[in-house]
Scaffold this motif. Structure first.
Motif, PDB file in Angstrom:
ATOM      1  N   VAL A 111       0.819  -1.620   0.368  1.00  0.00           N
ATOM      2  CA  VAL A 111      -0.048   0.341   0.264  1.00  0.00           C
ATOM      3  C   VAL A 111       0.741   1.398  -0.205  1.00  0.00           C
ATOM      4  N   ARG A 112       2.087   1.413   0.380  1.00  0.00           N
ATOM      5  CA  ARG A 112       3.159   2.383   0.870  1.00  0.00           C
ATOM      6  C   ARG A 112       3.611   2.414  -0.817  1.00  0.00           C
ATOM      7  N   ALA A 113       3.411   1.541  -0.796  1.00  0.00           N
ATOM      8  CA  ALA A 113       3.941   1.657  -2.106  1.00  0.00           C
ATOM      9  C   ALA A 113       3.914   2.269  -3.817  1.00  0.00           C
ATOM     10  N   TYR A 114       2.343   1.774  -3.742  1.00  0.00           N
ATOM     11  CA  TYR A 114       0.503   2.496  -4.296  1.00  0.00           C
ATOM     12  C   TYR A 114       1.233   4.034  -3.925  1.00  0.00           C
ATOM     13  N   ALA A 115       0.823   3.938  -2.959  1.00  0.00           N
ATOM     14  CA  ALA A 115       0.900   5.710  -2.350  1.00  0.00           C
ATOM     15  C   ALA A 115       1.466   6.646  -3.183  1.00  0.00           C
ATOM     16  N   ARG A 116       3.293   6.073  -2.680  1.00  0.00           N
ATOM     17  CA  ARG A 116       4.099   6.934  -3.641  1.00  0.00           C
ATOM     18  C   ARG A 116       3.957   6.845  -5.192  1.00  0.00           C
ATOM     19  N   LYS A 117       3.644   6.357  -5.412  1.00  0.00           N
ATOM     20  CA  LYS A 117       2.848   6.094  -7.148  1.00  0.00           C
ATOM     21  C   LYS A 117       1.866   6.661  -7.543  1.00  0.00           C
ATOM     22  N   ASP A 160      -4.972  -6.781   0.219  1.00  0.00           N
ATOM     23  CA  ASP A 160      -4.395  -7.218   1.209  1.00  0.00           C
ATOM     24  C   ASP A 160      -4.650  -8.991   0.338  1.00  0.00           C
ATOM     25  N   GLU A 161      -5.517  -9.471  -0.310  1.00  0.00           N
ATOM     26  CA  GLU A 161      -5.546 -10.763  -0.953  1.00  0.00           C
ATOM     27  C   GLU A 161      -3.793 -10.731  -2.026  1.00  0.00           C
ATOM     28  N   LEU A 162      -3.578 -10.049  -2.481  1.00  0.00           N
ATOM     29  CA  LEU A 162      -2.318 -10.538  -3.425  1.00  0.00           C
ATOM     30  C   LEU A 162      -0.708 -10.623  -2.652  1.00  0.00           C
ATOM     31  N   GLY A 188      13.836 -16.358  -3.027  1.00  0.00           N
ATOM     32  CA  GLY A 188      12.276 -16.222  -2.361  1.00  0.00           C
ATOM     33  C   GLY A 188      11.724 -15.126  -3.680  1.00  0.00           C
ATOM     34  N   LEU A 189      11.899 -13.524  -3.475  1.00  0.00           N
ATOM     35  CA  LEU A 189      10.639 -13.078  -4.704  1.00  0.00           C
ATOM     36  C   LEU A 189      11.803 -12.542  -5.755  1.00  0.00           C
ATOM     37  N   ASP A 190      13.075 -13.019  -5.571  1.00  0.00           N
ATOM     38  CA  ASP A 190      13.885 -12.406  -6.255  1.00  0.00           C
ATOM     39  C   ASP A 190      13.678 -13.355  -7.917  1.00  0.00           C
ATOM     40  N   GLY A 191      13.313 -12.284  -8.597  1.00  0.00           N
ATOM     41  CA  GLY A 191      13.798 -13.312  -9.954  1.00  0.00           C
ATOM     42  C   GLY A 191      12.030 -13.191 -10.130  1.00  0.00           C
ATOM     43  N   LEU A 192      11.252 -13.976  -9.058  1.00  0.00           N
ATOM     44  CA  LEU A 192       9.907 -14.215  -9.265  1.00  0.00           C
ATOM     45  C   LEU A 192       9.031 -13.157 -10.496  1.00  0.00           C
ATOM     46  N   GLU A 193       8.272 -13.783 -11.004  1.00  0.00           N
ATOM     47  CA  GLU A 193       8.560 -12.877 -12.219  1.00  0.00           C
ATOM     48  C   GLU A 193       6.803 -13.151 -12.078  1.00  0.00           C
ATOM     49  N   ILE A 201       1.020  -7.337  -9.935  1.00  0.00           N
ATOM     50  CA  ILE A 201       1.953  -8.713  -9.347  1.00  0.00           C
ATOM     51  C   ILE A 201       3.171  -8.275  -9.348  1.00  0.00           C
ATOM     52  N   ALA A 202       4.093  -7.239 -10.660  1.00  0.00           N
ATOM     53  CA  ALA A 202       4.619  -6.787 -10.769  1.00  0.00           C
ATOM     54  C   ALA A 202       5.180  -5.697  -9.708  1.00  0.00           C
ATOM     55  N   ASN A 203       4.404  -4.857  -8.839  1.00  0.00           N
ATOM     56  CA  ASN A 203       4.468  -3.978  -8.324  1.00  0.00           C
ATOM     57  C   ASN A 203       4.952  -4.811  -6.799  1.00  0.00           C
ATOM     58  N   VAL A 204       3.550  -5.499  -6.732  1.00  0.00           N
ATOM     59  CA  VAL A 204       3.682  -6.031  -5.094  1.00  0.00           C
ATOM     60  C   VAL A 204       4.856  -6.378  -5.074  1.00  0.00           C
TER      61      VAL A 204
END
Ligand code: FE2
Ligand code: FE2
Length: 196
Positions: A37-43, A115-117, A131-136, A173-176
């Motif tokens: 949510v913070r990332a989207y607030a910045r965006k 929330d769910e994503l 982990g999340l590194d390279g997760l497409e 998804i990429a944003n999250v």
């Protein structure tokens, strides 16, 4: 008596959250949704602190009220008593599908969409050595189609969330993923450095 409205701060919200929530899984969920949510607030050029506090608190009463006849509606008076402003309380209430509140602000739309994503992406990261590194987005979407994977995540809410933000699912998804990467450690996730 009307309680005075306190200054919205992350520190204060964390204090409230941890007073009511002891489970590591729930705290990690709160942190993951907050980061997204913070990332989207910045965006979107919105109030990052306010949005982050709302996200951090959205499930604050879940240990106290683990059923939908109480969560989150019975948590709202507690937040009001603690002096949180109505914008935070309304945001918290709006994340619950069963309350059928209009998601008429960008904060409400974003909280619902994350929330769910955030939980799902977190689950994807937990089963990967890096982990999340390279997760497409492609592999996240593939997992969304496997009902047995992270079965508790409501797929329809993930799809509805992206639509509500007017984003392609891939982009959302990429944003999250990007939002959660910096807090991998707090989320109990490995990184590419661990996998090497
Ligand atoms: Fe909830
Ligand atoms: Fe949640």
């Amino acid at each position: 008596m009307v309680p005075s409205v306190l200054e919205v701060s992350r520190e204060r919200a964390w204090e409230t959250l941890t007073r009511y929530t002891k489970s590591e899984a729930l705290l990690r969920h709160a942190l993951a949704v907050e980061a997204s949510v913070r990332a989207y607030a910045r965006k979107f050029g919105e109030d990052e602190e306010l949005w982050g506090v709302t996200a951090l608190l959205h499930d604050f009463d879940y240990e106290l009220h683990p059923t939908l006849d109480k969560h989150p509606q019975d948590g709202a008076p507690i937040l009001r008593e603690e002096g949180y402003p109505e914008v935070v309380i309304e945001g918290v209430l709006s994340h619950a599908e069963h309350l059928q509140m209009p998601r008429d602000t960008m904060l409400k739309k974003t909280l619902f969409a994350c929330d769910e994503l955030s939980g799902f992406v977190h689950a994807c990261g937990l089963v990967r050595p890096a982990g999340l590194d390279g997760l497409e987005p492609k592999s996240v979407k593939k997992k969304l189609k496997q009902p047995s994977f992270a079965a508790g995540v409501h797929r329809d809410e993930v799809y509805a969330g992206a639509e509500l933000l007017g984003l392609e699912l891939d982009e959302h998804i990429a944003n999250v993923v990007a939002a959660l990467q910096p807090i991998s450690k707090e989320l109990g996730l490995r990184t590419a450095a661990d996998a090497a």
